[in-house]
Each structure stands twice: as C-alpha cells, then as structure tokens.
Design an enzyme around this catalytic site. Sequence first.
Site, PDB file in Angstrom:
ATOM      1  N   SER A 149     -16.379  15.570  54.494  1.00  0.00           N
ATOM      2  CA  SER A 149     -17.560  15.489  53.636  1.00  0.00           C
ATOM      3  C   SER A 149     -17.238  14.588  52.450  1.00  0.00           C
ATOM      4  O   SER A 149     -16.065  14.337  52.156  1.00  0.00           O
ATOM      5  CB  SER A 149     -17.940  16.896  53.139  1.00  0.00           C
ATOM      6  OG  SER A 149     -18.897  16.845  52.104  1.00  0.00           O
ATOM      7  N   TYR A 162     -15.696  25.308  49.915  1.00  0.00           N
ATOM      8  CA  TYR A 162     -16.147  24.203  50.766  1.00  0.00           C
ATOM      9  C   TYR A 162     -15.371  22.925  50.454  1.00  0.00           C
ATOM     10  O   TYR A 162     -14.881  22.244  51.363  1.00  0.00           O
ATOM     11  CB  TYR A 162     -17.645  23.987  50.560  1.00  0.00           C
ATOM     12  CG  TYR A 162     -18.247  22.980  51.514  1.00  0.00           C
ATOM     13  CD1 TYR A 162     -18.567  23.347  52.817  1.00  0.00           C
ATOM     14  CD2 TYR A 162     -18.496  21.671  51.122  1.00  0.00           C
ATOM     15  CE1 TYR A 162     -19.118  22.437  53.699  1.00  0.00           C
ATOM     16  CE2 TYR A 162     -19.046  20.756  52.001  1.00  0.00           C
ATOM     17  CZ  TYR A 162     -19.354  21.139  53.285  1.00  0.00           C
ATOM     18  OH  TYR A 162     -19.893  20.223  54.162  1.00  0.00           O
TER      19      TYR A 162
END
Length: 274
Positions: A149, A162
């Site tokens: 990401s 995350y």
Amino acid sequence: MRRLEGRVAVVTGAASGIGRATARELAARGCALALVDVDAPGLARLAAELSGDGDDGAPGARRVTVHAVDVADRTRMAALPAKVVEAHGAVHVVVNNAGVATLASVEDHSLDDYDWLLGINFYGVLHGCQFFLPHLRAQDWGHIVNVSSMFGFLGLPRQSAYCASKAAVRALSEALWAELAGTNVGVTSVHPGGIRTSIVRSARADDEGEREATQAMFDRYARPPEVVARRIVRAIERGQWRIRIGVEAVLADWMKRAFPVATHRLVAWRFGRR
C-alpha cells in the site's frame, strides 16, 4: 514480454475488490485460476462468472478452482500448493492480495486485533511466498505479486497495525526480490493509493462515525480496483519489481524520501487539527 495464456495463477482475497478484479484480468489473458478467500459464496459467484456461466459477459478461464482458506492459517496454506498443483498441474503466478484493516489508536488498539490483522496482511503474504516458491521455481518462469500500500511508505495515526503490516510486506518483497534476482522467479511489490474496495467497510473500528466518513471518502474519490488489476497484470508480463498506483502513492513515497521528518510533522499537525 511474458505470455500469460495457459498459465496457472493463484489469487488470494479473490472474492472482492482488487483480488476479484485481478482474477478477471488474468482470466482475460487466458490464465487458469485458483481463487482463494474465506468468503466461499463470493468465490463461487466469481468462479461461475470466470468459467463462462455468469451473465455479465466476463471472459472465461480454462479452468477455475475455489479454495475457501484463511491465508493466516499456516497449516491450510502449507497444504494449498499441493491442492492447486493437483487440480491444475502447475503454478506460475501467485498474487498475495488478501488484506484487512483496523481503525484505532495504538493506546486503545486491541492486541488481539493486531494479531488478526498481521496474521492476514503479513503472515498471509509470507505463507503465499514461502509455500508456493518451490512450485514456482519448478516452472520455466514464475512470478509473485505482493500487494502492499502507499501506507507501506509512512505511518499514519489510527492506522498503526495496517501501516506496520504493509511496511512489512514492502520489506519482505524487497528482500525476496534480491534473493531471487537472476532466477526464473520474479517479484512485484504493489503500492496502491485510494482504491474503492470494501476494506474500510469491513474494518474493525472503535469509532463507527470515522469508519462511515472514511468509507464515504473512498466511495467518492478512490479509483476502481480494475485500475490496480490492469497494472498488476502488466507488471507480471513485463517483470516489473515495484509499482505505485495513484498520484498520492507517488507523492507519499517521494515526500518520505525527501523530507522524512517534515512529512511526519505534517501528518501529526493534520491529525491534531482533526
């Protein structure tokens, strides 16, 4: 450029979002597919679609199998490659895409939720790399795609788990790429920006208002997952080792490189204003 027609691809998190879009894109290139997810009904719907039984005109793959497996489950993931090879005869591509999210501060974050997220986002990727690698090496060429990401470039408030998992996926991919340089197996690390998926909607959050606001922002501004799928397939064909998707991903990468301290001061200032 590598040809994907007739190759066998494994896609985790295939029932929705980026995984589903990537499976459809690989099917369009003529790949046989092993679809992996915990969402068995979602897998069944996608398999029917890609096998030519759907009603939306999706291109059919040569063969599609479904595997309702939690990528965090080490025992079941260790057994998965043999099942895929038994069904398809080989494995050429593995797309480690399955992912989840949480929304909470470090202080208030449940350690059980950290375990849950890291089990899927990091160990799920590691399982896919380690358990499938011997089978990829046995082919004339193989390729591993690990979906990280833009949050793998920097840590953001209330996204600690995350961000940590995606940074770990980035580092794992870099190490694996270096280890496999000059072999028949390539590695691609994928760093998308805002993508319109269900990851926020299904996140574990301690503030429902924050979840709803974040989801609304994604629904309005984020890109469709098909954008990521096309870039992933192109990277496999061309042997690219890293792709950033979206101006925000490129900006986050360069800001962290050029102004590491100032970037985090800006993040902290923006969070404080909120």
